[in-house]
Design an enzyme around this catalytic site. Structure first.
Site, PDB file in Angstrom:
ATOM      1  N   PRO A   1       9.525   3.776  -8.641  1.00  0.00           N
ATOM      2  CG  PRO A   1       8.014   2.124  -9.118  1.00  0.00           C
ATOM      3  CD  PRO A   1       9.125   2.368  -8.080  1.00  0.00           C
ATOM      4  CB  CYS A   2       9.952   8.658 -11.182  1.00  0.00           C
ATOM      5  SG  CYS A   2       9.924   8.108 -12.600  1.00  0.00           S
ATOM      6  CD  GLN A   3       5.019   6.056 -12.345  1.00  0.00           C
ATOM      7  OE1 GLN A   3       5.612   5.740 -11.287  1.00  0.00           O
ATOM      8  NE2 GLN A   3       5.047   4.930 -13.450  1.00  0.00           N
TER       9      GLN A   3
END
Length: 384
Positions: free
Chosen positions: A83-85
């Site tokens: 996940p890149c948030q």
């Protein structure tokens, strides 16, 4: 019959990257994600794979080996996009303090336990600058420490036939001592023309604001090679319902031409916050797509307040199916869960066409290496 190379997809989401690998010729044997709705989509669209639900932090490499019947070192490709948030430019508090910024370490832990021949990891370009590049360098160092040759590049989705401006960092590595294989660009200057919004969406049925026609028929025969490709295997249109926007937004849209944005809306109709904005700010907000252009990056919300997600001709925001088309998902690929979660699944995905190009490049390198080894064996036999 030649056995297909195997792939496992960590942080698989709905399965955009694994769908691309499958199109390239891989057998996707397992996937994992913590998101229940994305997991339901993956399970429904990848019936040949074992979906392993839950947090990666609670799983061991042995869980994947048990589920697939593989031994350590047998897996051909481990794919995944932590996940890149924590790195996203849309997260203004981004950085290494965000716990999501450290999930790549879980990916590396599974790499160590599986020791795949190849690995592919995808992330937003923000990973290169977050923490002054700390995460980016840590990923490279972590992969190299496990004995892999690894490189990272920024790939542009539009260069591979996807009708969208999308930049992502892709890490590719192998422990076979082979050069890193990168896909050749197929579209752009001197190549095929970019795939436009018209190429992608012009055959889909028209909708009014808030209209949900259920499962629908196509509005026309395929109008482009892109449409012919994504329609293969499907005889109907799914996930094609227009979100219901308020009357004020519909009034604003009337003033926005193709390629236009919030700057075309009369001042008295602007949201209060945008009345204070500079004309050079928020260039994509309330943007209307151009038939002859590319989409802006598909995000987890195709919200007109966020970007250029207004249909080129119809006064409404784009549907899940239109977002999925822009991401290059095939039309038979149906998204599960509430509509807001369907948008999240589409926006978080690696475009399948990009995944396919990456998979094909790796398979080509594997094939070349196999041929070289066969030739070497023949030479040794002849001189032995």
């Amino acid at each position: 019959m030649t056995k297909k190379p195997t792939a496992i997809d960590l942080f698989c989401g709905a399965g955009g990257l694994s769908e691309g690998l499958r199109q390239a010729g891989y057998s996707v044997v397992a996937g994992n994600d913590i998101d229940q709705y994305a997991g339901a989509t993956f399970a429904a669209t990848h019936p040949e794979a074992t979906f392993i639900p839950g947090s990666i932090r609670d799983l061991k490499a042995s869980d994947f080996l048990k589920a697939t019947g593989l031994e350590k070192g047998e897996l051909d490709c481990l794919a995944g996009g932590p996940p890149c948030q924590g790195y996203s430019v849309y997260n203004h508090q981004r950085g290494m303090h965000d716990e999501r910024s450290h999930l790549f370490r879980e990916y590396l832990r599974i790499v160590e336990g599986l020791m795949p021949k190849w690995l592919v990891m995808e992330n937003v370009t923000g990973i290169m600058s977050a923490g002054e590049g700390e995460a980016f360098q840590a990923v490279l160092a972590g992969i190299k420490a496990l004995g892999y040759n690894v490189e990272a590049r920024i790939l542009r989705a539009e260069d591979y036939g996807i009708p969208q401006e999308r930049r992502r960092v892709v890490f590719i590595g192998n422990r076979l001592g082979l050069p890193i294989a990168w896909p050749e660009k197929t579209h752009g200057d001197g190549l095929l023309p970019f795939t436009t919004i018209h190429d992608a969406l012009s055959d889909l049925p028209a909708l009014k604001n808030g209209e949900d026609g259920g499962v629908q028929t196509y509005a026309s025969e395929p109008q482009s090679d892109f449409q012919r490709e994504v329609r293969s295997g499907s005889n109907a249109v799914y996930n094609h319902a227009a979100p219901r926007l308020g009357a004020i937004n519909i009034e604003r849209m009337k003033y926005i031409p193709q390629g236009g944005s919030w700057r075309d809306i009369p001042f008295d109709l602007l949201p209060s916050g945008m009345k204070r904005a500079k004309r050079s700010d928020h260039t994509k907000r309330y943007g209307r797509m151009r038939w002859g252009g590319l989409s802006c990056t598909v995000l987890t919300k195709c919200d007109v307040h966020w970007g250029a997600y207004i249909h080129p001709e119809q006064d409404r925001s784009i549907t899940v199916r239109e977002a999925a088309r822009i991401q290059s998902f095939p039309d038979w690929f149906q998204f599960e869960g509430p509509r807001t979660e369907q948008y999240v699944q589409v926006g978080n995905a690696v475009p399948p066409m990009l995944g396919r190009r990456i998979g094909e490049a790796i398979l080509s390198a594997m094939s070349t290496n196999s041929t070289d080894m066969d030739t070497e064996d023949e030479r040794k036999a002849a001189t032995g």
